[in-house]
Design an enzyme around this catalytic site. Structure first.
Site: not given
Length: 495
Positions: A80, A161, A185
């Site tokens: 990420k 997210s 998230s």
């Protein structure tokens, strides 16, 4: 032989160690998938095929020398783009940090490289991890590989997210990925894409080198396609870090070795407050299925009460933006990242121009909310009150865990929604986190496991919440669900 890209972390690790295939072959297969899907799914901000090959070559060389390969030996992963990676662009999906190449490595990513993992690339996300649909990224929306079975072709949200992570996993672009969870998230995107993800106890994984959103909530965790794979990856990621003052100084358990789907003697709490009016029919049914599965695994089901649940979302949306407004003050155009310097501008003008150009609308919205609740006249009315309610929410969980070992709830109030459906209604978007936020506020470990498909053919997730430090209990309950759900659906390839 099964395609290499269909294999999970454990299968790749064991296959490379056993000589069934080489780490380089695995890296090449996933690199090819990443390249082929990028235009359609936009899951990666940048791909780093050379990094994946480099790590794979090192693993193969180790095996040739007869050396141990490490927990993640030969496994290429997606990172990420919130984790700082040495000399590789790290943006938090924001224009503010476009082109920023850290000269250091985050603790979590370094631990993964040390365990033998390789990096396929930096995954897209909501800007500064603020969002529930991956529509706030400066680098464009991530598209879910899933489609509704109604014949329509609407692009669906992969959750947020960590939407790049969940989309890449579901589309077989990586066998595992890092995520971060501030208010859901990791769990909500896992639920939306039929994948698995665990947010460990706050402090279990170091936050050092992770771009900060809300420091008292942010927690890194693994996302993969099975409970076992999450356990393996979490072992590699977790551990004490002196560079993070909130890091837990505790040994890392061998979660994988202790995995068991046997729930005999365990009590599972069902929070009555989560049975909200108008709960989606399919979500409600999957929750009932989960209760039956855990009963079948030997668990006793008990009703529990989490009375302050209804205040969790407003509490979160005061505390998280307040911490964000403080954390994001560092982006001023002086030290790193974007600098917008209009002609004849003074320092104040430069700050204003840089932030206006660098931050997206959702980030600006949260900074404004956060600055407002921290301002002199409102600090006690909002922020202080929110901290008190947060303590009450943590107490609710502590009382509930006197009656049960883990808690079972839906992960999200609905299946994936279409991109653009909730963009104009921030409140509707924020409500996506309604089941995920309480565990975040209390700093508890929580996991999402795929439970089945809804009537539109889209995945639904079940959430297991555990006591602090009891990742094992959460993983075991997750495994019991996984064994009974037998979830094997995957999106039909269109990209």
């Amino acid at each position: 032989m099964t395609e290499l890209t269909e294999l999970g972390v454990a299968q790749i690790r064991d296959g490379v160690a056993g000589g069934d295939f080489t780490a380089v072959e695995v890296a090449q297969a996933f690199n090819a998938n990443v390249a082929a899907a990028q235009e359609a799914l936009n899951a990666f901000i940048i791909a780093t095929p050379e990094k994946a090959i480099e790590a794979a070559q090192a693993t193969d060389a180790k095996r040739a020398r007869g050396e141990a390969l490490g927990k993640m030996g030969g496994v290429p992963i997606g990172m990420k783009d919130l984790f700082a990676t040495f000399d590789v662009q790290t943006t938090a999906a924001s224009h503010m940090l476009e082109g920023f190449k850290p000269q250091y490595e985050s603790t979590v990513s370094q631990k993964l490289w040390d365990a033998g993992a390789g990096m396929l690339g930096k995954l897209n996300l909501d800007q500064f991890a603020m969002g529930s649909s991956n529509e706030t990224s400066y680098f464009g929306n991530v598209i879910s590989p899933w489609k509704r079975n109604d014949g329509g072709n609407a692009a669906l949200a992969p959750g947020g997210s960590s939407g790049g992570s969940s989309s890449a996993l579901a589309a077989r672009l990586c066998p595992a990925a890092t995520g971060t969870d501030t208010g859901g998230s990791i769990r909500q995107p896992a639920a939306f894409t039929g994948t698995t993800g665990i947010k460990p106890t706050y402090g279990r994984c170091s936050r050092w080198g992770v771009v900060a959103f809300a420091s008292s909530l942010d927690q890194a965790g693994p996302m993969a396609r099975s409970v076992q794979d999450c356990a393996i990856m979490l072992e590699a990621m977790a551990g004490f870090d002196a560079k993070d003052s909130t890091s837990l100084d505790l040994p890392v358990p061998n979660w994988e070795a202790a995995l068991s789907g046997d729930m005999k003697g365990k009590k599972v709490g069902i929070p009555k407050e989560y049975r909200v009016d108008g709960l989606d029919e399919d979500v409600s049914k999957s929750w009932d299925d989960g209760i039956a599965w855990l009963k079948d695994a030997g668990a006793e089901i008990v009703e529990i009460s989490l009375p302050h649940t209804k205040y969790a979302l407003p509490t979160y949306y005061i505390i998280a933006p307040a911490e964000a407004s403080s954390n994001l003050a560092r982006y001023d155009g002086v030290r790193y990242g974007l600098r917008d310097l209009p002609d004849g501008a003074n320092l104040q003008d430069m700050y204003a121009a840089t932030r206006a150009a660098g931050f997206g609308p959702e980030v600006k919205r949260r900074i404004l909310i956060g600055t407002y609740v921290l301002s002199a006249g409102f600090y006690d009315a909002y922020y202080t009150q929110a901290q008190k309610v947060r303590a009450l929410i943590a107490q609710d969980f502590a009382k509930a865990f006197e009656q049960c070992d883990v808690i079972l709830a839906p992960t999200a109030p609905s299946a994936a929604f279409g991109l653009g459906e909730n963009v104009d209604d921030p409140l509707k978007m924020y409500l996506n986190d309604v089941f995920a936020v309480p565990a975040s506020l209390a700093g508890l470990p929580a996991m999402s496991v795929p439970a089945g498909l809804n009537r539109e053919g889209l995945p639904l997730g079940l959430q297991v919440i555990g006591k602090a430090f009891d990742e094992q209990g959460v993983l075991n309950a997750g495994l019991a669900l996984e064994q009974r759900a037998q979830f094997s659906a995957k999106p039909e390839k269109w990209w």
